[in-house]
Each structure stands twice: as structure tokens, then as C-alpha cells.
Design a protein around this motif. Structure first.
Motif, PDB file in Angstrom:
ATOM      1  N   GLU A  77       0.840  -1.184   0.000  1.00 16.54           N
ATOM      2  CA  GLU A  77       0.000   0.000   0.000  1.00 16.54           C
ATOM      3  C   GLU A  77       0.877   1.237   0.000  1.00 16.54           C
ATOM      4  O   GLU A  77       2.001   1.223   0.514  1.00 16.54           O
ATOM      5  N   GLU A  98       3.058  -6.045   3.495  1.00 16.71           N
ATOM      6  CA  GLU A  98       2.200  -6.606   4.526  1.00 16.71           C
ATOM      7  C   GLU A  98       2.973  -7.003   5.788  1.00 16.71           C
ATOM      8  O   GLU A  98       2.396  -7.115   6.862  1.00 16.71           O
ATOM      9  N   ASN A  99       4.285  -7.217   5.655  1.00 18.36           N
ATOM     10  CA  ASN A  99       5.095  -7.547   6.830  1.00 18.36           C
ATOM     11  C   ASN A  99       5.523  -6.307   7.616  1.00 18.36           C
ATOM     12  O   ASN A  99       6.290  -6.403   8.570  1.00 18.36           O
TER      13      ASN A  99
END
Length: 262
Positions: A77, A98-99
């Protein structure tokens, strides 16, 4: 989670769409950061990259100038875009995986030909960009972050073909190296490439002016991958894909790679 990241000044993503595809197919980085895209975002040939598995993109663009983009196989994002030095240029974009790792993609101004801000506005803009970067890191210390891009400075003596001959040449002058070092120190950034490859001449750029760039080998390491200290020990496998400089109608930069196990 292991992922491989690459950074490349492509010198027009539309003109060199096939070279981007070639790198994606041959080297398959999970994340590819491009600089000097020279394209509005809506004109970037995203469909070709999606077909190769790069379904995620964040970007900032301009018609014919500057421009930065991050393409990824992994979900990400957008995490901001700053206008360092107030130039109104598309020179920075950030994305978050995402991590939780944030990737900052920079295209630092080249700085023109004369290393004197009194007679060369572009050189002043370059120094101001780096000063703003330093101040931003002092104000908000980065964590779990990777910084990549064409920083347009070769800081070490072995990052250029001749330290002595380039001391007064833009990209290797002491004031530029000092400004870059202050920005690096302010964010506690680790030079991942040089951690992995600590010794020897290492270049990522060779001038178009050289008749035989490969034989002359008068290069500079202008393209960098840094990581914050909290994740720098997870980085490895750094390399520069020198062969890409010799592809048909190439960029004058070669892609720089690193892998992270996080």
C-alpha cells in the motif's frame, strides 16, 4: 518472509518497457523500484508488468521528467510521497509491505555540471534535497525501512573509477558525500550493498558518452540500497546486474539487488 528487491534508474519506463519486462522475467525480483520513469502515472505500461506477475504499483510521475515507481508481486500500500526541497518534482514514493516493511524510493537530483550552488541552481537543489532528507530523519527516525534509488552520489573512493580525477566532478565531490553521509547517519541507515560487498571497485552507472563503456569501465556507484539497523542484518545477496547496461538501447544504469529474510 524472504523477498528480493531491485532498484533501477530506467531512463524512461515507456521507451524501455521491454527491458523492464526482460529483467522481470530473467531476474524476477519480488519488488522492483524504478527511477526516472519520465511518464505520467496513467501512461506507465502496467498491463505488461501485471502479465508477468507484478500486480501492485505505487508511483508518482511527470511527463518527460523524473518519476518514481514501485512494482511488486507482493501486496503493498502507498505510504506517502514527499516533495523534498520543495521542487515540485516526482522524486519520492513510499510503499508498505504486509510484513510492515516500508520501502522508500528516491531519485535525488543529478546536480548539473558545476559543483557550485552560487552559479548552478541544480547543484543547490541537490544539496537542499539531501538536507531536507537529513532533517526528516532527525524529526522522525525511520524503523523497519528500506531506502533505495538513484541517489546520484558515489560516496566511497572505490565507488568511482578514479577518486582523484572525480573529486571536482558532480556526484563525487566532498560536499555531496558529506551531505549524503549526514542523511544516512540521521536515519541510522546501513549501506546494504557495501555490507555485502565491502571491498573493491563497484559501479552501477556508466556514461553514454563512452564509446565502449564495458572496456573503459569508467563507472560510478550512484544507485543504492540502504536498510535501517533493525532489519539490516536480514539483508544479503547483494549484486549488480551489470549485463543490463549492455542490453539493446539500455539505460545508463544497471539494476542493484538485495534479498531480505524477514
Amino acid at each position: 518472509m524472504a523477498f528480493t528487491l531491485a532498484t533501477w534508474n530506467i531512463n524512461s519506463v515507456r521507451l524501455r518497457e521491454q527491458l523492464v519486462c526482460k529483467l522481470m522475467e530473467a531476474e524476477a525480483p519480488d519488488v522492483l523500484c524504478l527511477q526516472e520513469c519520465k511518464s505520467p502515472v496513467d501512461k506507465i505500461p502496467l498491463e505488461a508488468f501485471k502479465a508477468l506477475g507484478y500486480g501492485h504499483m505505487v508511483a508518482r510521475g511527470e511527463k518527460g521528467y523524473n518519476g518514481v515507481a514501485i512494482f511488486s508481486k507482493l501486496p503493498l500500500e502507498e505510504a506517502g510521497a514527499e516533495d523534498f526541497a520543495g521542487l515540485g518534482h516526482a522524486r519520492h514514493i513510499a510503499a508498505r509491505l504486509e510484513n510492515g516493511v516500508t520501502i522508500h524510493n528516491h531519485y535525488v537530483p543529478a546536480g548539473g555540471d558545476v559543483p557550485d550552488r552560487e552559479v548552478n541552481v541544480k547543484f543547490g537543489q541537490k544539496l537542499d534535497y539531501l538536507t531536507d532528507l537529513r532533517d526528516a530523519f532527525h524529526a522522525n527516525a525511520p524503523e523497519k525501512s528500506i531506502l533505495v534509488g538513484d541517489l546520484n552520489i558515489a560516496p566511497r573512493e572505490d565507488d568511482v573509477w578514479s577518486h582523484k580525477q572525480l573529486l571536482k566532478v558532480v556526484s563525487h565531490t566532498p560536499t555531496e558525500v558529506e551531505h549524503l553521509g549526514e542523511a544516512q547517519d540521521a536515519g541510522n541507515w546501513v549501506d546494504v550493498t557495501r555490507t555485502d560487498i565491502p571491498e573493491g571497485q563497484l559501479y552501477s552507472w556508466w556514461s553514454y558518452r563512452a564509446r565502449d563503456w564495458d572496456a573503459a569501465d569508467k563507472g560510478r556507484r550512484l544507485d543504492h540500497i540502504w536498510a535501517t539497523k533493525d532489519i539490516a542484518s536480514a539483508a544479503h545477496g547483494s549484486r549488480i546486474v551489470r549485463d543490463a547496461r549492455g542490453w539493446e538501447k539500455p539505460s545508463d544504469h544497471a539494476p542493484v539487488f538485495a534479498t531480505f529474510d524477514l
